[in-house]
Design a protein around this motif. Structure first.
Motif, PDB file in Angstrom:
ATOM      1  N   SER A  21     -22.017   8.844   1.879  1.00 25.63           N
ATOM      2  CA  SER A  21     -23.071   7.971   1.356  1.00 25.63           C
ATOM      3  C   SER A  21     -22.989   6.569   1.934  1.00 25.63           C
ATOM      4  CB  SER A  21     -22.960   7.895  -0.169  1.00 25.63           C
ATOM      5  OG  SER A  21     -21.688   7.406  -0.548  1.00 25.63           O
ATOM      6  N   GLY A  22     -21.866   6.224   2.503  1.00 27.58           N
ATOM      7  CA  GLY A  22     -21.682   4.902   3.082  1.00 27.58           C
ATOM      8  C   GLY A  22     -20.275   4.798   3.621  1.00 27.58           C
ATOM      9  N   SER A  23     -20.064   3.877   4.555  1.00 24.57           N
ATOM     10  CA  SER A  23     -18.732   3.758   5.140  1.00 24.57           C
ATOM     11  C   SER A  23     -18.366   2.301   5.371  1.00 24.57           C
ATOM     12  CB  SER A  23     -18.646   4.533   6.453  1.00 24.57           C
ATOM     13  OG  SER A  23     -19.548   4.008   7.391  1.00 24.57           O
ATOM     14  N   LEU A  24     -17.066   2.066   5.413  1.00 19.99           N
ATOM     15  CA  LEU A  24     -16.507   0.765   5.772  1.00 19.99           C
ATOM     16  C   LEU A  24     -15.595   0.980   6.966  1.00 19.99           C
ATOM     17  CD1 LEU A  24     -15.470  -0.675   2.279  1.00 19.99           C
ATOM     18  CD2 LEU A  24     -17.471  -1.281   3.639  1.00 19.99           C
ATOM     19  N   VAL A  25     -15.522  -0.007   7.843  1.00 16.15           N
ATOM     20  CA  VAL A  25     -14.657   0.060   9.022  1.00 16.15           C
ATOM     21  C   VAL A  25     -13.691  -1.117   8.954  1.00 16.15           C
ATOM     22  CG1 VAL A  25     -14.598   0.002  11.544  1.00 16.15           C
ATOM     23  CG2 VAL A  25     -16.490   1.149  10.370  1.00 16.15           C
ATOM     24  N   LEU A  29      -5.998   0.025   6.166  1.00 12.83           N
ATOM     25  CA  LEU A  29      -6.353   0.372   4.796  1.00 12.83           C
ATOM     26  C   LEU A  29      -5.567  -0.534   3.853  1.00 12.83           C
ATOM     27  CD1 LEU A  29      -7.936   2.433   3.015  1.00 12.83           C
ATOM     28  CD2 LEU A  29      -5.787   3.712   2.868  1.00 12.83           C
ATOM     29  N   THR A  30      -6.265  -1.178   2.921  1.00  9.91           N
ATOM     30  CA  THR A  30      -5.623  -2.059   1.943  1.00  9.91           C
ATOM     31  C   THR A  30      -6.206  -1.771   0.562  1.00  9.91           C
ATOM     32  OG1 THR A  30      -7.282  -3.801   2.192  1.00  9.91           O
ATOM     33  CG2 THR A  30      -5.341  -3.913   3.649  1.00  9.91           C
ATOM     34  N   PRO A  31      -5.497  -2.156  -0.489  1.00  6.68           N
ATOM     35  CA  PRO A  31      -6.053  -1.981  -1.832  1.00  6.68           C
ATOM     36  C   PRO A  31      -7.401  -2.684  -2.011  1.00  6.68           C
ATOM     37  CG  PRO A  31      -3.697  -2.384  -1.986  1.00  6.68           C
ATOM     38  CD  PRO A  31      -4.086  -2.604  -0.544  1.00  6.68           C
ATOM     39  N   SER A  32      -7.556  -3.885  -1.445  1.00  8.60           N
ATOM     40  CA  SER A  32      -8.832  -4.602  -1.589  1.00  8.60           C
ATOM     41  C   SER A  32      -9.964  -3.897  -0.835  1.00  8.60           C
ATOM     42  CB  SER A  32      -8.705  -6.058  -1.139  1.00  8.60           C
ATOM     43  OG  SER A  32      -8.354  -6.145   0.218  1.00  8.60           O
ATOM     44  N   LEU A  33      -9.652  -3.239   0.273  1.00  8.99           N
ATOM     45  CA  LEU A  33     -10.666  -2.468   0.997  1.00  8.99           C
ATOM     46  C   LEU A  33     -11.130  -1.277   0.153  1.00  8.99           C
ATOM     47  CD1 LEU A  33     -12.234  -2.125   3.692  1.00  8.99           C
ATOM     48  CD2 LEU A  33     -10.347  -0.680   4.462  1.00  8.99           C
ATOM     49  N   ILE A  34     -10.202  -0.629  -0.515  1.00 13.56           N
ATOM     50  CA  ILE A  34     -10.563   0.493  -1.393  1.00 13.56           C
ATOM     51  C   ILE A  34     -11.431  -0.015  -2.538  1.00 13.56           C
ATOM     52  CG2 ILE A  34      -9.673   2.279  -2.948  1.00 13.56           C
ATOM     53  CD1 ILE A  34      -7.155   2.344  -1.099  1.00 13.56           C
ATOM     54  N   ASP A  35     -11.074  -1.163  -3.122  1.00 13.58           N
ATOM     55  CA  ASP A  35     -11.894  -1.754  -4.188  1.00 13.58           C
ATOM     56  C   ASP A  35     -13.302  -2.036  -3.690  1.00 13.58           C
ATOM     57  OD1 ASP A  35      -9.714  -1.664  -5.919  1.00 13.58           O
ATOM     58  OD2 ASP A  35      -9.193  -3.786  -5.627  1.00 13.58           O
ATOM     59  N   GLU A  36     -13.412  -2.551  -2.462  1.00 13.22           N
ATOM     60  CA  GLU A  36     -14.727  -2.832  -1.869  1.00 13.22           C
ATOM     61  C   GLU A  36     -15.517  -1.539  -1.673  1.00 13.22           C
ATOM     62  OE1 GLU A  36     -16.741  -4.876   2.117  1.00 13.22           O
ATOM     63  OE2 GLU A  36     -14.573  -5.020   1.826  1.00 13.22           O
ATOM     64  N   ALA A  37     -14.850  -0.478  -1.208  1.00 13.09           N
ATOM     65  CA  ALA A  37     -15.539   0.814  -1.023  1.00 13.09           C
ATOM     66  C   ALA A  37     -16.071   1.335  -2.362  1.00 13.09           C
ATOM     67  CB  ALA A  37     -14.583   1.831  -0.395  1.00 13.09           C
ATOM     68  N   LYS A  40     -19.096  -0.834  -3.401  1.00 15.65           N
ATOM     69  CA  LYS A  40     -20.278  -0.614  -2.559  1.00 15.65           C
ATOM     70  C   LYS A  40     -20.696   0.857  -2.496  1.00 15.65           C
ATOM     71  CE  LYS A  40     -19.720  -4.670   0.313  1.00 15.65           C
ATOM     72  NZ  LYS A  40     -19.521  -5.219   1.656  1.00 15.65           N
ATOM     73  N   LYS A  41     -19.985   1.710  -3.255  1.00 18.03           N
ATOM     74  CA  LYS A  41     -20.267   3.150  -3.298  1.00 18.03           C
ATOM     75  C   LYS A  41     -20.168   3.817  -1.925  1.00 18.03           C
ATOM     76  CE  LYS A  41     -23.185   2.831  -7.432  1.00 18.03           C
ATOM     77  NZ  LYS A  41     -22.110   2.485  -8.269  1.00 18.03           N
ATOM     78  N   ASN A  75     -11.509   8.658  -6.477  1.00 15.55           N
ATOM     79  CA  ASN A  75     -12.864   8.137  -6.300  1.00 15.55           C
ATOM     80  C   ASN A  75     -13.648   8.863  -5.218  1.00 15.55           C
ATOM     81  OD1 ASN A  75     -13.295   5.589  -8.072  1.00 15.55           O
ATOM     82  ND2 ASN A  75     -11.178   5.465  -7.354  1.00 15.55           N
ATOM     83  N   GLY A  76     -13.103   9.969  -4.710  1.00 14.23           N
ATOM     84  CA  GLY A  76     -13.811  10.758  -3.706  1.00 14.23           C
ATOM     85  C   GLY A  76     -14.019  10.035  -2.391  1.00 14.23           C
ATOM     86  N   ILE A  77     -13.088   9.166  -2.030  1.00 12.53           N
ATOM     87  CA  ILE A  77     -13.206   8.401  -0.785  1.00 12.53           C
ATOM     88  C   ILE A  77     -12.309   9.022   0.277  1.00 12.53           C
ATOM     89  CG2 ILE A  77     -12.891   6.138   0.307  1.00 12.53           C
ATOM     90  CD1 ILE A  77     -13.274   4.917  -2.521  1.00 12.53           C
ATOM     91  N   CYS A  78     -12.875   9.271   1.442  1.00 14.25           N
ATOM     92  CA  CYS A  78     -12.158   9.867   2.570  1.00 14.25           C
ATOM     93  C   CYS A  78     -11.717   8.772   3.542  1.00 14.25           C
ATOM     94  CB  CYS A  78     -13.057  10.859   3.300  1.00 14.25           C
ATOM     95  SG  CYS A  78     -13.649  12.192   2.235  1.00 14.25           S
ATOM     96  N   VAL A  79     -10.660   9.064   4.280  1.00 13.12           N
ATOM     97  CA  VAL A  79     -10.162   8.110   5.281  1.00 13.12           C
ATOM     98  C   VAL A  79      -9.991   8.822   6.610  1.00 13.12           C
ATOM     99  CG1 VAL A  79      -8.278   6.567   5.963  1.00 13.12           C
ATOM    100  CG2 VAL A  79      -8.961   6.713   3.555  1.00 13.12           C
ATOM    101  N   TYR A  80     -10.531   8.207   7.644  1.00 11.14           N
ATOM    102  CA  TYR A  80     -10.388   8.679   9.022  1.00 11.14           C
ATOM    103  C   TYR A  80      -9.809   7.537   9.837  1.00 11.14           C
ATOM    104  CZ  TYR A  80     -11.446  10.667  13.571  1.00 11.14           C
ATOM    105  OH  TYR A  80     -11.333  11.176  14.835  1.00 11.14           O
TER     106      TYR A  80
END
Length: 180
Positions: A21-25, A29-37, A40-41, A75-80
């Motif tokens: 549904s959306g991605s961050l680059v 990987l940091t805790p604050s990046l996960i919070d942002e994801a 921002k859904k 939270n169903g967030i994947c990491v590549y």
């Protein structure tokens, strides 16, 4: 297939079959990046550096990585991670560094499996030879670095430059052999 043997690039956390549904680059990987994801859904995070590197013994809330993995999965967030597989492309990290530094006529420093445009590091030429002090000041400015550490670099004219966006110690002999 272009990653270094020691690396752990690729799909690292989550369901590879998920719809995104959306991605961050990000670089890491940091805790604050996960919070942002979460905010921002976004359910995909693409990083340069792999969050899992080496053996993973446990995933618990007791350490930062374990806590992040639990939060990602919950939270169903994947990491590549695109690490050395991105570094090793001619137009990847090293190619971008060469362009920023004005290095021309580039080629891969250590080609992978005989492929001319894939491999570790790059080598090329400055458009105009310059003294080492001027070159280092330019690198610092162009890469927006707070400082540069050298190991007693002697003053000389710089023309041929080897580049590696990473530790690069395994490429030192290739750079010397190529007369960088």
């Amino acid at each position: 297939e272009y990653q270094e043997e020691y690396d752990n690039s690729g799909f690292l956390v989550g369901n590879a079959e998920a719809s995104y549904s959306g991605s961050l680059v990000a670089l890491d990987l940091t805790p604050s990046l996960i919070d942002e994801a979460i905010k921002k859904k976004c359910n995909l995070i693409v990083t340069h550096h792999p969050c899992i590197f080496g053996s993973l013994k446990r995933v618990t809330q007791e350490d930062t990585l374990g806590s992040m993995i639990i939060q990602l999965i919950s939270n169903g967030i994947c990491v590549y991670a695109a690490h050395t597989n991105l570094d090793n492309l001619k137009d990847g990290v090293n190619g971008i560094l060469c362009k920023k530094l004005g290095i021309i006529d580039t080629r891969i420093l250590r080609p992978m499996n005989g492929q001319e445009n894939i491999g570790a590091g790059m080598i090329g030429y400055l458009e105009q030879p310059t003294d080492s002090d001027t070159f280092l000041k330019m690198v610092k400015k162009e890469l927006n670095l707070p400082f540069i550490r050298t190991n007693g670099m002697e003053k000389k004219t710089i023309r041929k430059v080897a580049v590696c966006g990473g530790a690069g110690n395994f490429l030192i002999h290739d750079a010397i052999e190529s007369q960088a």
